[in-house]
Design a protein around this motif. Structure first.
Motif, PDB file in Angstrom:
ATOM      1  N   VAL A 196       0.857  -1.189   0.000  1.00 15.16           N
ATOM      2  CA  VAL A 196       0.000   0.000   0.000  1.00 15.16           C
ATOM      3  C   VAL A 196       0.891   1.235   0.000  1.00 15.16           C
ATOM      4  O   VAL A 196       1.728   1.417   0.898  1.00 15.16           O
ATOM      5  N   TRP A 197       0.676   2.087  -1.059  1.00 11.25           N
ATOM      6  CA  TRP A 197       1.406   3.344  -1.185  1.00 11.25           C
ATOM      7  C   TRP A 197       0.463   4.495  -0.843  1.00 11.25           C
ATOM      8  O   TRP A 197      -0.702   4.484  -1.230  1.00 11.25           O
ATOM      9  N   VAL A 198       0.965   5.520  -0.129  1.00  6.25           N
ATOM     10  CA  VAL A 198       0.162   6.700   0.179  1.00  6.25           C
ATOM     11  C   VAL A 198       1.011   7.928  -0.101  1.00  6.25           C
ATOM     12  O   VAL A 198       2.190   8.006   0.310  1.00  6.25           O
ATOM     13  N   GLY A 234      -7.997   7.398  -4.476  1.00  7.65           N
ATOM     14  CA  GLY A 234      -7.719   8.675  -3.844  1.00  7.65           C
ATOM     15  C   GLY A 234      -6.249   9.018  -3.951  1.00  7.65           C
ATOM     16  O   GLY A 234      -5.673   9.079  -5.037  1.00  7.65           O
ATOM     17  N   CYS A 235      -5.603   9.244  -2.780  1.00  4.96           N
ATOM     18  CA  CYS A 235      -4.165   9.575  -2.743  1.00  4.96           C
ATOM     19  C   CYS A 235      -3.324   8.349  -2.442  1.00  4.96           C
ATOM     20  O   CYS A 235      -2.167   8.470  -2.062  1.00  4.96           O
ATOM     21  N   GLY A 236      -3.963   7.150  -2.606  1.00  3.70           N
ATOM     22  CA  GLY A 236      -3.208   5.944  -2.362  1.00  3.70           C
ATOM     23  C   GLY A 236      -3.249   5.005  -3.536  1.00  3.70           C
ATOM     24  O   GLY A 236      -3.997   5.194  -4.490  1.00  3.70           O
ATOM     25  N   VAL A 237      -2.397   3.960  -3.484  1.00  6.40           N
ATOM     26  CA  VAL A 237      -2.298   2.967  -4.554  1.00  6.40           C
ATOM     27  C   VAL A 237      -2.131   1.603  -3.904  1.00  6.40           C
ATOM     28  O   VAL A 237      -1.309   1.436  -2.997  1.00  6.40           O
ATOM     29  N   LEU A 238      -2.943   0.591  -4.435  1.00  5.53           N
ATOM     30  CA  LEU A 238      -2.746  -0.803  -4.073  1.00  5.53           C
ATOM     31  C   LEU A 238      -1.907  -1.442  -5.173  1.00  5.53           C
ATOM     32  O   LEU A 238      -2.292  -1.407  -6.347  1.00  5.53           O
ATOM     33  N   GLU A 239      -0.773  -2.012  -4.799  1.00  2.75           N
ATOM     34  CA  GLU A 239       0.117  -2.651  -5.773  1.00  2.75           C
ATOM     35  C   GLU A 239       0.145  -4.140  -5.468  1.00  2.75           C
ATOM     36  O   GLU A 239       0.475  -4.543  -4.354  1.00  2.75           O
ATOM     37  N   PHE A 240      -0.223  -4.981  -6.519  1.00  2.00           N
ATOM     38  CA  PHE A 240      -0.360  -6.429  -6.357  1.00  2.00           C
ATOM     39  C   PHE A 240       0.753  -7.138  -7.123  1.00  2.00           C
ATOM     40  O   PHE A 240       1.183  -6.690  -8.192  1.00  2.00           O
ATOM     41  N   VAL A 241       1.144  -8.302  -6.604  1.00  2.00           N
ATOM     42  CA  VAL A 241       2.058  -9.197  -7.306  1.00  2.00           C
ATOM     43  C   VAL A 241       1.325 -10.535  -7.454  1.00  2.00           C
ATOM     44  O   VAL A 241       1.060 -11.219  -6.466  1.00  2.00           O
ATOM     45  N   GLY A 242       0.998 -10.891  -8.739  1.00  2.00           N
ATOM     46  CA  GLY A 242       0.331 -12.170  -9.027  1.00  2.00           C
ATOM     47  C   GLY A 242      -1.103 -12.227  -8.496  1.00  2.00           C
ATOM     48  O   GLY A 242      -1.520 -13.258  -7.993  1.00  2.00           O
ATOM     49  N   ALA A 243      -1.872 -11.127  -8.603  1.00  2.00           N
ATOM     50  CA  ALA A 243      -3.278 -11.107  -8.120  1.00  2.00           C
ATOM     51  C   ALA A 243      -4.224 -11.677  -9.193  1.00  2.00           C
ATOM     52  O   ALA A 243      -3.971 -11.583 -10.394  1.00  2.00           O
ATOM     53  N   SER A 244      -5.341 -12.199  -8.710  1.00  2.00           N
ATOM     54  CA  SER A 244      -6.348 -12.732  -9.659  1.00  2.00           C
ATOM     55  C   SER A 244      -7.165 -11.589 -10.227  1.00  2.00           C
ATOM     56  O   SER A 244      -7.436 -10.594  -9.525  1.00  2.00           O
ATOM     57  N   PRO A 245      -7.578 -11.668 -11.484  1.00  2.00           N
ATOM     58  CA  PRO A 245      -8.392 -10.594 -12.089  1.00  2.00           C
ATOM     59  C   PRO A 245      -9.711 -10.419 -11.359  1.00  2.00           C
ATOM     60  O   PRO A 245     -10.204  -9.301 -11.236  1.00  2.00           O
ATOM     61  N   GLU A 246     -10.302 -11.507 -10.866  1.00  2.00           N
ATOM     62  CA  GLU A 246     -11.565 -11.393 -10.181  1.00  2.00           C
ATOM     63  C   GLU A 246     -11.416 -10.561  -8.915  1.00  2.00           C
ATOM     64  O   GLU A 246     -12.246  -9.719  -8.581  1.00  2.00           O
ATOM     65  N   GLY A 247     -10.337 -10.830  -8.177  1.00  2.00           N
ATOM     66  CA  GLY A 247     -10.110 -10.065  -6.959  1.00  2.00           C
ATOM     67  C   GLY A 247      -9.878  -8.594  -7.256  1.00  2.00           C
ATOM     68  O   GLY A 247     -10.348  -7.714  -6.517  1.00  2.00           O
ATOM     69  N   ALA A 259       0.363   5.205 -11.763  1.00  2.00           N
ATOM     70  CA  ALA A 259      -1.045   4.896 -11.540  1.00  2.00           C
ATOM     71  C   ALA A 259      -1.745   6.020 -10.789  1.00  2.00           C
ATOM     72  O   ALA A 259      -2.862   6.428 -11.131  1.00  2.00           O
ATOM     73  N   VAL A 260      -1.125   6.527  -9.766  1.00  3.68           N
ATOM     74  CA  VAL A 260      -1.766   7.597  -8.996  1.00  3.68           C
ATOM     75  C   VAL A 260      -1.840   8.880  -9.795  1.00  3.68           C
ATOM     76  O   VAL A 260      -2.787   9.672  -9.649  1.00  3.68           O
TER      77      VAL A 260
END
Length: 956
Positions: A33-35, A82-95, A64-65
């Motif tokens: 999580v980036w803020v 908003g002012c944050g970013v969720l960064e995923f490694v190997g996440a499912s498209p559905e999630g 992205a932000v």
């Protein structure tokens, strides 16, 4: 949305709960999580969950932000909210799709958390600042303000350590602090803290705080700068007031995992702002306090300096006041030397002994020399980097080797009406801690010190003059009363003490310039060689002497002649163990004392000479056969010598008191009057023949120079009784006849001695011939007969015959030797030189023969005389000289011959030779008479331990 997100109180807690939730929903390998924080929107990773996050460097999250849309790159997917970013490694498209639907709710939740956190932060800042204000409680003690600020900052952030440091050096290339006031550190800071140009730009130019976290900034330049402190997290904030940078506030924690947030930075900035105000107030108060204290210190220093009129005490008081007033580590007063080119340390406090002894500053070089030459203060904040160099060779050596013990140096000139006395130099082991106000104060202090030095010098100069006058009077009195050894010793003692020397002497010389008398003080009596060496150093006036020209043990000295070149009387010498050469005052005093001594000695000598002359003239007058009368200007007799009294007083009565012109008979009185008048007008005086009773007198009148207060001169009359002239002539004739008779008798005696000597030689020659021709022949024949008889015998009888033969041979040798001594045949047969060579071989003392000039045969009488002289001289050498060797040197000249007989024996004095002659040893007397008979001369040169040299000069 899970309840943990809604209940989060901080952005970091929200990020941690969101990362855990997103990882579960998307079944990702890892979530981060980036803020974006602060006005610049810098992204900061607040929470991480899972693995594989090393693939991310934050670049995709930033895009992205900024773009506001989902971005995918390989296994990485970034979902902005908003002012944050969720960064995923190997996440499912559905999630990802499920969480995308929650973006508005996540944005609102994050903004709410940030708003609550901001409200709490402002309250925290206000509370912390208020606590700091209460803790400071209006204190104006700078050290207390700095220490409490460090404590408050560490406690407010929950960190373990903090410090406050004020700038001592500030520039474009960086800054450096002075003393550091710390909290929580185990060790004391030394040498201050440096701030690089990049940090200085952030802190001072932009007024921002610097946050450091080891996990995030491990490879940054900041990490290298903080390597010695080794913090886990740290915040650095600037201190400034009224637009002027003051220093830095540093807070850190060494707890593993500690972080420094934006709130921490804002809190430290707020504390720094409040602390800056308190620091500025404390500094202003300190400046004002220092000014008041400085003014009071200057007043006290002025009063203290004015209370002393002795230069040494004044200089010590200057140093005692200067060191605490300016917080210096050491101080020294340099005095300008008479040569005007150097300054030496006169008094010092805190300096090493070697430094004081070896430093001799050059005028115009270094801080001290520049201050003296420019007559203005010269300051070096860091001497090694100030390009001032060293004022002396020793200082330059220390600077070149990095061993100079001081950084800050301040030179203050001490200026009097007579010129530059010297320099007051202050030293600090750290850089120069004085500001412009302090430097101005130092200038005022130097002016007060200069005035005190001038007063002390004037007072000591007056005392010196009084002492010198007393010394001159005492020296004149002592030598005027007497010139014996005690008086000379007293004079040299007074002079040595007046010159502040350790030892002294006065040497008086004779007319040839040779020292004949010497008096000393604290000094062993010098040898004649040492006195001669000192005399060789004399010049026209007083002069300093280097160590090599002084007497042993002395380090320096001076010498001054007594009298002038035309009438030298001797010299005055003084020395001291110190190597410092005597100054101008000492040389001037030595000249004055020497002049006083010379005048006194000359006056006493003149008076003594006058007394001696008067006594001599009186003795001449008293013993003279002539009549001597003296009369005053009125003609009254004031003196009559015994001859006049004996001759005239039976006729005239007492002569003293009688009128001189009335002594003669009336018939000759006019002639006496004419001679009186001629004596007054003519330099040759007057002459006349007068009659006094039965005596006919020849008189001569001479005018005597008038004394003080007299107008007319007196008269001296010398008269001779002409009746005595014939008696005197008869006496001269009688004595001449007696002298002629004595001369005739002496000539007859010499003729007799010559004939006696000739007869003696003829008799010796006859006896020698008879011994050789008769006795020796008989002994030879007897020996031969005994030898033949011995050959015919045997046993004991032959032994007895051999003994008789040995006795006969010994007797024969004695007869021959006796004959040769009486008259060696080699002299008659071969001449003088072979005879002398034979004589040298016969002497007991090893003797050599030397010949100079063109050798020739002399007449027989001269050769015989030379042989006998040499024979007698060598006999004396064998008997009395105790010599190791002797020499006969014959030098043939055109008109005669010189014979020199010398030895290296014990020698003798004229008194010893006379004593031997009185005891009956007439060897030297006989030699002299024999030389005189031959018409020659004999010179004797001998001395105890120097051997003897006899020189015969004979015609031929």
């Amino acid at each position: 949305m899970p309840p943990a997100l809604a209940a989060a109180q901080t952005a970091r807690a929200f990020a941690a709960a969101l990362a855990e939730y997103a990882c579960q929903v998307t079944a990702a390998h890892g979530v981060q999580v980036w803020v974006a924080e602060g006005e610049a929107g810098r992204l900061e990773a607040l929470a991480q969950q899972g693995r594989g996050l090393g693939l991310s460097d934050g670049t995709l999250a930033r895009r992205a932000v900024d773009g506001g849309s989902v971005l995918e790159e390989g296994m990485l997917v970034c979902l902005p909210f908003g002012c944050g970013v969720l960064e995923f490694v190997g996440a499912s498209p559905e999630g990802i799709a499920e969480l995308s639907a929650l973006v508005p709710l996540l944005t609102l939740a994050l903004e709410g958390v940030q708003a609550r956190e901001a409200r709490r932060g402002r309250g925290r800042v206000a509370e912390t600042v208020e606590a700091l204000v209460r803790r400071l409680a209006g204190s104006l003690d700078l050290a207390e303000v700095l220490t409490r600020t460090a404590q408050s900052a560490a406690q407010a952030l929950g960190f373990s350590r903090a410090f406050v440091a004020l700038f001592s050096e500030f520039g474009e290339g960086g800054a450096r602090t002075g003393d550091v006031f710390s909290h929580g550190f185990d060790e004391t800071f030394t040498g201050g803290v440096g701030v690089g140009p990049i940090s200085l730009e952030t802190l001072i130019r932009r007024g921002e705080a610097i946050r450091f976290e080891r996990a995030r900034d491990a490879d940054s330049p900041m990490a290298q700068g903080l390597l010695e402190l080794n913090p886990e997290a740290a915040v650095i904030a600037p201190l400034s007031a009224r637009g002027q940078p003051l220093g830095v506030l540093y807070v850190d924690s060494r707890r593993p995992g500690a972080t420094a947030t934006e709130d921490d930075a804002r809190l430290v900035l707020a504390l720094a702002e409040q602390a800056s105000l308190a620091i500025d107030n404390a500094r202003l108060y300190g400046i004002e306090t220092r000014k008041r204290e400085a003014a009071e210190a200057l007043r006290e220093a002025g009063a203290a300096l004015a209370g002393s009129l002795h230069l040494g005490d004044t200089l010590a008081r200057v140093l005692e006041r200067a060191v605490p007033l300016f917080r210096a580590d050491a101080a020294a007063i340099y005095e300008a030397q008479p040569d005007g080119r150097t300054l030496s340390i006169r008094s010092a406090v805190g300096l090493p002994s070697e430094y004081v002894l070896r430093v001799r500053a050059k005028m115009g070089a270094g801080v001290t020399g520049r201050a003296a030459q420019r007559r203005e203060p010269v300051a070096a904040h860091d001497l090694a980097n100030a390009n001032y160099g060293g004022g002396s060779r020793y200082t330059r050596q220390l600077l070149a080797g990095g061993r100079y013990p001081y950084k800050g140096v301040l030179g203050l000139p001490l200026i009097t009406r007579a010129g530059v006395f010297g320099t007051l130099t202050l030293y600090w082991e750290a850089t120069l801690p004085l500001d412009d106000d302090d430097l101005a104060l130092a200038g005022v202090f130097a002016a007060q010190a200069s005035l005190a030095v001038e007063n002390a010098r004037l007072y000591e100069e007056e005392l010196r003059r009084e002492r010198e006058a007393a010394v001159l009077l005492n020296v004149g009195r002592v030598l005027g009363e007497s010139q014996n050894d005690d008086a000379l010793a007293g004079a040299v003692r007074l002079t040595t003490l007046a010159l502040n020397a350790g030892r002294g002497l006065i040497a008086l010389t004779d007319d040839a310039g040779k020292p004949v008398r010497c008096a000393t003080f604290n000094l062993y009596p010098p040898t004649p060689e040492e006195l001669a060496s000192l005399k060789a150093q004399l010049g026209r006036g007083p002069r300093p002497l280097p160590r090599r020209a002084c007497l042993p043990v002395a380090g320096s000295g001076l010498i001054v002649p007594l009298g002038d070149e035309a009438h030298p009387l001797g010299f005055l010498y003084a020395d001291d163990p110190s190597p410092e050469a005597p100054g101008d005052h000492a040389l001037q005093l030595a000249r004055s004392v020497a002049d006083q001594m010379a005048q006194t000695l000359i006056r006493v000598r003149l008076l003594s000479a006058l007394e001696r002359e008067e006594a001599r003239y009186r003795q001449l007058a008293e013993g003279a056969h002539d009549l001597i009368l003296s009369a005053d200007a009125g003609g009254t007799v004031t003196y009559a010598n015994p001859a006049a009294s004996r001759l005239l007083e039976p006729l005239t009565g007492p002569l003293v008191g009688e009128k001189l012109l009335a002594l003669s008979t009336p018939t000759t009185r006019d002639a006496l009057r004419a001679a009186w008048d001629a004596a007054r007008t003519e330099s040759a005086g007057g002459r006349a023949e007068i009659q006094i009773g039965p005596y006919r007198l020849e008189v001569r009148l001479s005018a005597v120079e008038a004394g003080p207060g007299e107008i007319h001169s007196g008269m001296l009359l010398v008269a001779r009784d002409l009746s005595e002239l014939q008696t005197l002539a008869d006496e001269i004739t009688r004595r001449g006849q007696a002298l002629e008779a004595a001369t005739s008798r002496q000539s007859e005696l010499r003729t007799y001695l010559s004939l006696f000597t000739q007869a003696q030689e003829e008799e010796r020659k006859r006896i020698s011939r008879e011994l050789h021709d008769d006795t020796a022949q008989v002994l030879t024949a007897s020996g031969r007969r005994v030898a033949r008889l011995a050959r015919e015998l045997s046993g004991e009888q032959r032994q007895r015959a051999d003994d008789i033969l040995a006795d006969l041979n010994a007797a024969l040798d004695s007869v021959r030797r006796f004959a040769r001594n009486l008259r060696p045949s080699v002299l008659d047969d071969l001449g003088l030189l072979p005879a002398l060579e034979w004589l040298a071989g016969q002497a007991q003392t090893p003797t050599r023969l030397e010949v100079g000039g063109h050798d020739r045969r002399l007449n027989a009488a001269t050769e015989l005389t030379i042989f006998r002289l040499a024979q007698e001289a060598l006999n004396n050498v064998d008997k009395h000289a105790g010599a190791g060797s002797a020499a006969i040197r014959v030098i043939f000249g055109e008109g005669g011959v010189d014979v020199v007989i010398s030895d290296d024996g014990q020698g003798f004095t004229p008194q010893q030779a006379e004593a031997r002659a009185q005891e009956g040893h007439l060897g030297l007397t006989g030699l002299r008479e024999r030389v005189a008979l031959a018409g020659g001369e004999l010179n004797v040169d001998s001395g105890p331990g120097q051997g003897t040299k006899l020189r015969f000069s004979l015609p031929g």
